[in-house]
Design a protein around this motif. Sequence first.
Motif, PDB file in Angstrom:
ATOM      1  N   GLU A 169       0.833  -1.213   0.000  1.00 27.32           N
ATOM      2  CA  GLU A 169       0.000   0.000   0.000  1.00 27.32           C
ATOM      3  C   GLU A 169       0.862   1.255   0.000  1.00 27.32           C
ATOM      4  OE1 GLU A 169      -2.936   2.345   3.108  1.00 27.32           O
ATOM      5  OE2 GLU A 169      -2.678   0.186   3.307  1.00 27.32           O
ATOM      6  N   THR A 170       1.914   1.255   0.805  1.00 28.00           N
ATOM      7  CA  THR A 170       2.808   2.410   0.870  1.00 28.00           C
ATOM      8  C   THR A 170       3.521   2.623  -0.449  1.00 28.00           C
ATOM      9  OG1 THR A 170       3.148   1.988   3.234  1.00 28.00           O
ATOM     10  CG2 THR A 170       4.730   3.431   2.137  1.00 28.00           C
ATOM     11  N   MET A 171       3.943   1.537  -1.083  1.00 29.19           N
ATOM     12  CA  MET A 171       4.643   1.660  -2.358  1.00 29.19           C
ATOM     13  C   MET A 171       3.729   2.227  -3.436  1.00 29.19           C
ATOM     14  SD  MET A 171       6.403  -1.309  -4.670  1.00 29.19           S
ATOM     15  CE  MET A 171       4.804  -2.004  -5.002  1.00 29.19           C
ATOM     16  N   VAL A 172       2.498   1.713  -3.499  1.00 27.03           N
ATOM     17  CA  VAL A 172       1.558   2.198  -4.512  1.00 27.03           C
ATOM     18  C   VAL A 172       1.211   3.657  -4.268  1.00 27.03           C
ATOM     19  CG1 VAL A 172      -0.786   1.927  -5.393  1.00 27.03           C
ATOM     20  CG2 VAL A 172       0.608  -0.091  -4.951  1.00 27.03           C
ATOM     21  N   THR A 173       1.041   4.039  -2.996  1.00 30.58           N
ATOM     22  CA  THR A 173       0.657   5.416  -2.672  1.00 30.58           C
ATOM     23  C   THR A 173       1.750   6.402  -3.032  1.00 30.58           C
ATOM     24  OG1 THR A 173      -0.707   4.576  -0.856  1.00 30.58           O
ATOM     25  CG2 THR A 173      -0.167   6.924  -0.837  1.00 30.58           C
ATOM     26  N   ASN A 174       3.010   6.020  -2.819  1.00 31.99           N
ATOM     27  CA  ASN A 174       4.114   6.954  -3.017  1.00 31.99           C
ATOM     28  C   ASN A 174       4.890   6.724  -4.310  1.00 31.99           C
ATOM     29  OD1 ASN A 174       4.333   8.444  -0.223  1.00 31.99           O
ATOM     30  ND2 ASN A 174       4.029   6.298   0.268  1.00 31.99           N
ATOM     31  N   LEU A 175       4.388   5.825  -5.149  1.00 34.13           N
ATOM     32  CA  LEU A 175       5.119   5.512  -6.376  1.00 34.13           C
ATOM     33  C   LEU A 175       5.144   6.705  -7.311  1.00 34.13           C
ATOM     34  CD1 LEU A 175       6.545   3.251  -7.970  1.00 34.13           C
ATOM     35  CD2 LEU A 175       4.336   2.733  -9.000  1.00 34.13           C
ATOM     36  N   ASN A 176       6.307   6.975  -7.863  1.00 34.91           N
ATOM     37  CA  ASN A 176       6.458   8.082  -8.804  1.00 34.91           C
ATOM     38  C   ASN A 176       6.364   7.549 -10.226  1.00 34.91           C
ATOM     39  OD1 ASN A 176       6.986  10.607  -9.851  1.00 34.91           O
ATOM     40  ND2 ASN A 176       9.186  10.300  -9.864  1.00 34.91           N
ATOM     41  N   SER A 177       5.409   8.078 -10.995  1.00 32.92           N
ATOM     42  CA  SER A 177       5.230   7.624 -12.373  1.00 32.92           C
ATOM     43  C   SER A 177       5.420   8.761 -13.374  1.00 32.92           C
ATOM     44  CB  SER A 177       3.826   7.015 -12.544  1.00 32.92           C
ATOM     45  OG  SER A 177       2.828   7.956 -12.217  1.00 32.92           O
ATOM     46  N   ASP A 178       6.030   9.859 -12.947  1.00 30.11           N
ATOM     47  CA  ASP A 178       6.276  10.979 -13.858  1.00 30.11           C
ATOM     48  C   ASP A 178       7.387  10.618 -14.838  1.00 30.11           C
ATOM     49  OD1 ASP A 178       4.363  12.492 -12.622  1.00 30.11           O
ATOM     50  OD2 ASP A 178       5.767  13.439 -11.241  1.00 30.11           O
ATOM     51  N   ILE A 179       7.165  10.941 -16.109  1.00 25.21           N
ATOM     52  CA  ILE A 179       8.133  10.630 -17.160  1.00 25.21           C
ATOM     53  C   ILE A 179       8.647  11.926 -17.775  1.00 25.21           C
ATOM     54  CG2 ILE A 179       8.528   9.434 -19.347  1.00 25.21           C
ATOM     55  CD1 ILE A 179       6.254   7.598 -18.713  1.00 25.21           C
ATOM     56  N   LYS A 180       9.955  12.026 -17.896  1.00 23.01           N
ATOM     57  CA  LYS A 180      10.590  13.116 -18.621  1.00 23.01           C
ATOM     58  C   LYS A 180      11.319  12.508 -19.819  1.00 23.01           C
ATOM     59  CE  LYS A 180       9.327  15.776 -15.240  1.00 23.01           C
ATOM     60  NZ  LYS A 180       8.138  16.645 -15.406  1.00 23.01           N
ATOM     61  N   ILE A 181      11.270  13.207 -20.947  1.00 23.83           N
ATOM     62  CA  ILE A 181      11.967  12.714 -22.134  1.00 23.83           C
ATOM     63  C   ILE A 181      13.094  13.673 -22.486  1.00 23.83           C
ATOM     64  CG2 ILE A 181       9.957  11.493 -23.039  1.00 23.83           C
ATOM     65  CD1 ILE A 181       9.493  13.826 -24.941  1.00 23.83           C
TER      66      ILE A 181
END
Length: 539
Positions: free
Chosen positions: A118-130
């Motif tokens: 739960e903690t991993m899913v809540t704080n997971l970073n999915s921002d992508i920079k190209i």
Amino acid sequence: MPNKKEEILSSPDTQSQEEDFSVTFASKKNTDGNETVILTSEDIAKEWMSKALQSFDPSNGQYSVYLKEQPFGDDSVTLDDIKLLSKNAQSDITKILKINALVRQEINGDDIIGKVYETMVTNLNSDIKISFDNLPSKPTKKYKDKAESLIKQFHRETNINTILSSSIPTVYVEGNCIKYLRSKNGHYVIDSFPLGVAIVSDYKYNGINYVLIDIRELTNRLQKTTIKGRKNRPLFFKNITEEIKANYPNEVYQAYINKEHYAILDIRRTGLNRSAVFKALKPNIMLDTFDKSDAITAKAKAKKIIHQVIRKETMGQDYSKKGFEEMAYAHENLAAAWKNPTVLYTSPPCVEKIVYVEPKVETTNIATINQYRSRVTSALGISFLNTDGNQTVSTANISIKQLMKTINKIAEQEEIILSRWYSLILEENDIPQEYCPTPHILDTELLEFEMRKDLSELLFSKFNCSYTTAYELVGLNAKDEADRLATEKELGYDEIFLVHPTSYNSSGNSEDSGGRPSGSDNLQKQDYDTDYNKTRVKS
């Protein structure tokens, strides 16, 4: 067609005669079967046009289906079962499916594994920079802008942030995640296939495993009741053939209609990511065993067992007397007295003593429980820096570096998959591969705002990075800020919000701008100021 003249041969008497007639079609029967609806060719054309307009999708959207995991038995698992499942699990898909089912079960019901997930899913970073790392020496702005626009469109259409937020935890939990990039008329959708339907082949191409789709398993999972509307029309698809054609890659559809057992997915469009949480199950089973044992012990201790001992003399000198009358009398008196809030009981002479019977079994030692809990967290990538078992919640120091390294490693594999898809998108749009951008998923260590703030200051003040990079690290858009500053300047905010003069920013003289008077000819003071300014520590 109406009023069309044509020669017809009906009989010798009518040969060579011309007649006016209209062509009609018997298109369908009514549901009662007694009446036939006759439509002219003009009505047929209108109906075809209406159906074509209804089926037209201006957004070029594509269906995508979610297949549920196959259920497994929920029998309790022992340490021997874990040992058996761990033996050559990578080569046995049945074992992998069983392991994944066990892990998902622990996520739903266990306090440690479930909370870490739960903690991993809540704080997971999915921002992508190209970034464009491979541009030619003299890049063409037209190609670069078009490539950037296509990739941003791809991110929006596929909702890539949601895809990453789902796939990274899936890889961490189940050890794998299989995705596929479908395209239609220049628009894209990303499908996910569960193990069982998708099978990882032993064959590779350029280090990438081929993935097969089990057509029989897919068909079995798609067997479900068709949902229909009020007019008895299917809400989505009429049959499995139509559903597979709309929701799955073309190679899967072709294998299905050709009655093949397996379909080989296009390796360039396939994304396979692997990793595992299985190591945490063994110590967690021991914790479950301790919980069950302590629950039984607690139930036993909660029971009040009272033993009323009758004197042996009640049975007579030769012990031939049963003594049931005395036993019943003593029992009735004790039970009656026990019903009162304050128990006052005078036992008859036949009673020798009354005793409580308590179980002597103790609950599991807390040190043993803490040891196994530490083993579970260590297997998940979280470790306590003090392992003596004496730390409290307020003083415990933990390290999550290994957990973050695991997540970052999974994210790196996702970057490789995205890079391969970027290349395919540019190829389909006739853009040279030199303009293919490189995706970067922000490391998990940079999730904390303080870290991002410090990194922004470091890059801007020490490495002379752009305003855009510095602003984006703290979650701001540089272009938006520039537009706001320009607007505020036009509105005269600089003059409106002018700082009030204080002893810190003004000498108190409205005509003096501060500092040593420009007309001062005191060379000694000027030298002092110069030396002082050199030694000042700038904040």
